[in-house]
Design an enzyme around this catalytic site. Structure first.
Site, PDB file in Angstrom:
ATOM      1  CE  LYS A   1      15.003   5.891   8.772  1.00 40.01           C
ATOM      2  NZ  LYS A   1      14.170   4.684   8.730  1.00 40.01           N
TER       3      LYS A   1
ATOM      4  N   GLY B   1       6.053   3.465  12.530  1.00 39.87           N
ATOM      5  CA  GLY B   1       6.127   4.729  13.276  1.00 39.87           C
ATOM      6  C   GLY B   1       4.952   4.875  14.226  1.00 39.87           C
TER       7      GLY B   1
ATOM      8  N   GLY C   1       8.136  -1.793   9.230  1.00 36.68           N
ATOM      9  CA  GLY C   1       8.107  -2.419   7.908  1.00 36.68           C
ATOM     10  C   GLY C   1       9.139  -3.523   7.725  1.00 36.68           C
TER      11      GLY C   1
ATOM     12  NE  ARG D   1       1.218  -1.135   5.393  1.00 33.82           N
ATOM     13  CZ  ARG D   1       2.268  -0.325   5.323  1.00 33.82           C
ATOM     14  NH1 ARG D   1       2.542   0.313   4.216  1.00 33.82           N
ATOM     15  NH2 ARG D   1       3.018  -0.128   6.384  1.00 33.82           N
TER      16      ARG D   1
HETATM   17  P1  AMP Z   1      14.908   1.614  10.611  1.00 28.60           P
HETATM   18  O1  AMP Z   1      14.017   2.266   9.592  1.00 28.60           O
HETATM   19  O2  AMP Z   1      15.494   2.558  11.592  1.00 28.60           O
HETATM   20  O3  AMP Z   1      14.231   0.429  11.280  1.00 28.60           O
HETATM   21  O4  AMP Z   1      16.161   1.039   9.792  1.00 28.60           O
HETATM   22  C1  AMP Z   1      16.048  -0.021   8.891  1.00 28.60           C
HETATM   23  C2  AMP Z   1      17.258  -0.066   7.991  1.00 28.60           C
HETATM   24  O5  AMP Z   1      18.425  -0.196   8.778  1.00 28.60           O
HETATM   25  C3  AMP Z   1      17.255  -1.256   7.046  1.00 28.60           C
HETATM   26  O6  AMP Z   1      17.217  -0.779   5.728  1.00 28.60           O
HETATM   27  C4  AMP Z   1      18.581  -1.957   7.337  1.00 28.60           C
HETATM   28  O7  AMP Z   1      19.244  -2.426   6.190  1.00 28.60           O
HETATM   29  C5  AMP Z   1      19.400  -0.876   7.999  1.00 28.60           C
HETATM   30  N1  AMP Z   1      20.450  -1.416   8.857  1.00 28.60           N
HETATM   31  C6  AMP Z   1      20.289  -2.190   9.943  1.00 28.60           C
HETATM   32  N2  AMP Z   1      21.484  -2.540  10.430  1.00 28.60           N
HETATM   33  C7  AMP Z   1      22.429  -1.991   9.651  1.00 28.60           C
HETATM   34  C8  AMP Z   1      23.857  -1.982   9.672  1.00 28.60           C
HETATM   35  N3  AMP Z   1      24.555  -2.656  10.583  1.00 28.60           N
HETATM   36  N4  AMP Z   1      24.497  -1.256   8.730  1.00 28.60           N
HETATM   37  C9  AMP Z   1      23.798  -0.585   7.783  1.00 28.60           C
HETATM   38  N5  AMP Z   1      22.454  -0.555   7.713  1.00 28.60           N
HETATM   39  C10 AMP Z   1      21.770  -1.242   8.631  1.00 28.60           C
END
Ligand code: AMP
Length: 393
Positions: free
Chosen positions: A200, A372, A349, A36
């Site tokens: 999420k 976001g 990220g 960044r």
């Molecule tokens: P987000 O901020 O919604 O993009 O989520 C990112 C996070 O989701 C990362 O830290 C990943 O390790 C986690 N993640 C993705 N797939 C899985 C999964 N199958 N089980 C647990 N955590 C996950």
């Protein structure tokens, strides 16, 4: 009304106040990923070449919740920039320190960095009085912190309205973000394929709704997939999957009349992230296991969509990619996207760090600096802090 660009403006002898996004990972005063800051260096150089009298830099770092946390000081960032540019950077004690005005009057000082804006609770509250103090440090205001443009924070939302339109600019990084994201949502070349992963569902629902209209295919991966599978009556074992997310997924599936949403056909499963991984060659996951990545069949299925695409948007990893055993799906998708000739945008990220680690980032048309913010821009077509830059008096 367009956004004003600094490249063709005369800023000679002006005091220029710039909101950057220097929110980089720092441990024990060591910067772990300088991307960044590196992206901002050309802008800093350009301003110095334009002979500004003072360059006052502002940023947040982490989430200090309005308190002074020494480990979230911008000191390592100030050192890094000073070293890279071979010029002194003066770090203020705080963003409202009375010494800043003295520094602004000293002829030999060129660059001042304000200490972490979020050490002040007023910043995230969007406080106008705080913005007034900051506004006294410059004749010109530039926002180049795309990652916070979806927030109505003081330094990006209140502060620009205290400058005239003549003196308010969008920095080069914001200009680039907007032109790429606008291309994505206004007239994407078809087929337009989106890959959405991460954990999420709730944070991504509005963007997914918009993509249901704009995209031709939406490939779901990561923990996002399990609420969708469960909503279709498929067993997901102990995988991450809240009841709230299942009902959100169900409503999206109900609306997906064109069957644009695609789900994994197989998984990489384990009892927990530290156990030995195994391929689960079916959509369902056994009761005592969790899904931690997409399986090889899903990789190939998604690759077929991607190799055919003319426009691609990717947000969110395909699994628990921080753990080696569960990182393959995410890196496979990174490589598959980089090998297409499509106009490709990667945001968020984790996806950005996966793209960078994969070594294929050069082949991506646009790597967005704001996760976001890029999702909200796709959803709404603009962001609060961008609107302010456009419509200030
Ligand atoms: P987000 O901020 O919604 O993009 O989520 C990112 C996070 O989701 C990362 O830290 C990943 O390790 C986690 N993640 C993705 N797939 C899985 C999964 N199958 N089980 C647990 N955590 C996950």
């Amino acid at each position: 009304m367009g956004l004003k660009n600094i490249a063709d403006s005369d800023l000679e002898n002006k005091k220029v106040l710039v909101r950057f996004d220097f929110n980089v990972p720092i441990k024990n005063k060591v910067i772990k990923d300088s991307s960044r800051i590196d992206l901002a260096l050309p802008t800093i150089k350009l301003l110095l070449e334009k002979n500004v009298s003072k360059l006052v830099m502002m940023s947040h770092l982490g989430r200090p919740q309005g308190q002074n946390h020494p480990e979230l000081s911008l000191e390592p960032v100030a050192h890094y920039i000073a070293e890279k540019l071979g010029i002194e950077v003066y770090l203020s004690e705080s963003a409202t320190d009375s010494g800043i005005k003295t520094l602004l009057n000293l002829g030999h000082i060129k660059i001042i960095m304000l200490e972490n804006l979020r050490f002040h609770p007023e910043e995230t509250k969007g406080d106008n009085e705080f913005a007034k103090i900051l506004s006294e440090y410059g004749d010109i205001y530039i926002n180049d912190a795309f990652g916070v443009c979806h927030r109505k924070h003081s330094s990006v939302y209140e502060l620009p309205s205290l400058f005239t339109r003549q003196n308010t600019f969008a920095g080069p990084l914001i200009q680039k973000e907007l032109s790429s994201l606008t291309k994505l949502i206004e007239k994407p070349a078809k087929p337009f394929v989106c890959v959405v992963g991460g954990a999420k569902v709730k944070d991504k629902i509005n963007t997914l709704e918009k993509l249901l209209i704009k995209a031709d295919s939406i490939l779901i991966g990561g923990a996002m997939a399990y609420p969708f599978l469960k909503a279709k009556g498929i067993e997901v074992g102990n995988s991450l999957c809240s009841d709230e997310d299942v009902s959100i997924a169900k409503s999206l599936l109900d609306r997906d009349k064109g069957s644009k949403i695609h789900l994994p056909s197989d998984h990489i499963i384990a009892a927990d992230p530290n156990s030995k991984p195994k391929i689960q060659d079916s959509q369902g996951i056994p009761e005592d296991k969790s899904g931690f990545d997409i399986g090889p069949k899903t990789q190939k299925k998604y690759q077929a969509f991607l190799s055919n695409a003319k426009t691609i948007f990717w947000n969110g990893p395909m699994g628990l990619f921080e753990t080696e055993n569960f990182s393959h799906g995410t890196f496979f998708i990174a490589e598959a996207i980089s090998k297409t000739n499509a106009f490709s945008v990667v945001g968020g990220g984790d996806s950005v760090s996966a793209i960078n680690k994969s070594g294929f980032s050069d082949n991506i048309s646009h790597v967005s600096t704001g996760g976001g913010a890029s999702l909200e821009f796709i959803e709404k077509g603009s962001l609060p802090a961008i609107q302010i830059l456009k419509y200030t008096h």
